[in-house]
Design a protein around this motif. Structure first.
Motif, PDB file in Angstrom:
ATOM      1  N   ARG A 179      41.516 174.228 -83.699  1.00 15.40           N
ATOM      2  CA  ARG A 179      41.344 172.809 -83.371  1.00 15.40           C
ATOM      3  C   ARG A 179      40.070 172.278 -84.030  1.00 15.40           C
ATOM      4  O   ARG A 179      40.054 171.186 -84.608  1.00 15.40           O
ATOM      5  N   GLY A 216      52.942 166.280 -81.092  1.00 14.11           N
ATOM      6  CA  GLY A 216      52.890 165.724 -79.736  1.00 14.11           C
ATOM      7  C   GLY A 216      53.621 166.536 -78.687  1.00 14.11           C
ATOM      8  O   GLY A 216      53.090 166.792 -77.594  1.00 14.11           O
ATOM      9  N   PRO A 226      43.200 164.714 -85.197  1.00 17.01           N
ATOM     10  CA  PRO A 226      44.403 165.450 -84.779  1.00 17.01           C
ATOM     11  C   PRO A 226      44.538 165.459 -83.262  1.00 17.01           C
ATOM     12  O   PRO A 226      43.557 165.660 -82.543  1.00 17.01           O
ATOM     13  N   ASP A 227      45.754 165.255 -82.785  1.00 16.72           N
ATOM     14  CA  ASP A 227      46.009 165.276 -81.336  1.00 16.72           C
ATOM     15  C   ASP A 227      46.233 166.714 -80.853  1.00 16.72           C
ATOM     16  O   ASP A 227      47.261 167.036 -80.251  1.00 16.72           O
ATOM     17  N   ASN A 249      50.333 163.770 -85.992  1.00 20.14           N
ATOM     18  CA  ASN A 249      50.189 163.623 -84.547  1.00 20.14           C
ATOM     19  C   ASN A 249      51.527 163.399 -83.853  1.00 20.14           C
ATOM     20  O   ASN A 249      51.729 163.845 -82.711  1.00 20.14           O
ATOM     21  N   THR A 250      52.441 162.726 -84.531  1.00 16.47           N
ATOM     22  CA  THR A 250      53.788 162.569 -83.971  1.00 16.47           C
ATOM     23  C   THR A 250      54.472 163.928 -83.852  1.00 16.47           C
ATOM     24  O   THR A 250      55.102 164.240 -82.832  1.00 16.47           O
ATOM     25  N   HIS A 293      49.055 160.034 -88.766  1.00 20.18           N
ATOM     26  CA  HIS A 293      49.982 159.569 -87.723  1.00 20.18           C
ATOM     27  C   HIS A 293      51.227 160.464 -87.687  1.00 20.18           C
ATOM     28  O   HIS A 293      51.748 160.777 -86.607  1.00 20.18           O
ATOM     29  N   SER A 302      47.139 172.580 -88.399  1.00 23.70           N
ATOM     30  CA  SER A 302      47.901 172.088 -87.243  1.00 23.70           C
ATOM     31  C   SER A 302      49.197 172.881 -87.065  1.00 23.70           C
ATOM     32  O   SER A 302      49.599 173.186 -85.934  1.00 23.70           O
TER      33      SER A 302
END
Length: 224
Positions: free
Chosen positions: A192, A79, A213-214, A75-76, A72, A150
């Motif tokens: 990715r 973003g 992962p976003d 991903n924050t 989380h 990432s």
């Protein structure tokens, strides 16, 4: 005349050379000697490092909660850049197809600068992402790799692609820039996939389904 000869019973002059030579050196207690103290200090340091490095035993449910929390956080942090790179790719597609209005074209430079900032270390989220600490469990080591990949995706692959599109917005025919954008498109897709694979590896260890992962799948721009 009486000779000034000290009798054997006279107290010895502490500054007399013979007294100094004859004096038996006093040895300190063995535990006060330098080599003992140094050795003890080394043993303490080594023991402390071993204690720190001992694997911590945690339950599977606690491990799942830890890795979920870290995902989380990842991903924050990604973003803003994820949104920025999608916006940049949309702008470039519209530029190529002639769909940008005059008003849009006037805003393009500032929008691309904002997108560039969103994926660089001047953005506190990217800096925070690079400092995310994963746990030492087997699953945590895989999630630690997600942090690294990432960070690479946003601060290298995405940033370079945005900068290429910035250059193409003023020089659309630059073959070297188009070639580099092609390279960055490949790296964005590759990294990715790597991030996804590390999460899936952690899933197998934990028997769970962690957040993915976003990192968005991006459209192919060059040659379209």
């Amino acid at each position: 005349m009486t000779d000034n000869i000290a009798s054997p019973s006279d107290p010895q002059d502490p500054f007399d050379l013979d007294g100094i030579i004859a004096e038996t050196p006093t040895k300190g207690a063995w535990y006060k000697r330098t080599w003992v103290l140094v050795t003890a200090a080394v043993v303490v340091v080594v023991a402390a490092s071993v204690i720190v490095d001992l694997p911590s035993h945690t339950t599977v449910s606690a491990d799942i909660a830890d890795q979920t929390s870290i995902m989380h956080e990842i991903n924050t942090d990604v973003g803003g850049c994820a949104y920025a790179i999608q916006e940049t790719f949309t702008i470039y597609q519209d530029m190529k197809t002639g769909q940008l209005s005059a008003a849009d074209r006037s805003l393009t430079p500032s929008m691309l600068r904002d997108d560039q900032t969103a994926c660089s270390f001047t953005n506190s989220d990217i800096f925070d992402l690079s400092n995310v600490q994963a746990s030492g469990s087997p699953a945590g080591k895989n999630i630690g790799q997600v942090v690294d990949v990432s960070t690479l995706w946003v601060s290298s692959d995405a940033l370079a692609a945005i900068e290429d599109i910035q250059n193409l917005s003023v020089n659309s025919g630059s073959t070297s820039t188009i070639a580099d954008l092609t390279k960055q498109e490949g790296l964005l897709a590759k990294d990715r996939a790597r991030a996804d694979a590390y999460v899936e590896a952690a899933d197998r260890i934990l028997g769970a389904k962690l957040p993915m992962p976003d990192l968005p799948a991006l459209p192919h721009l060059v040659g379209t």
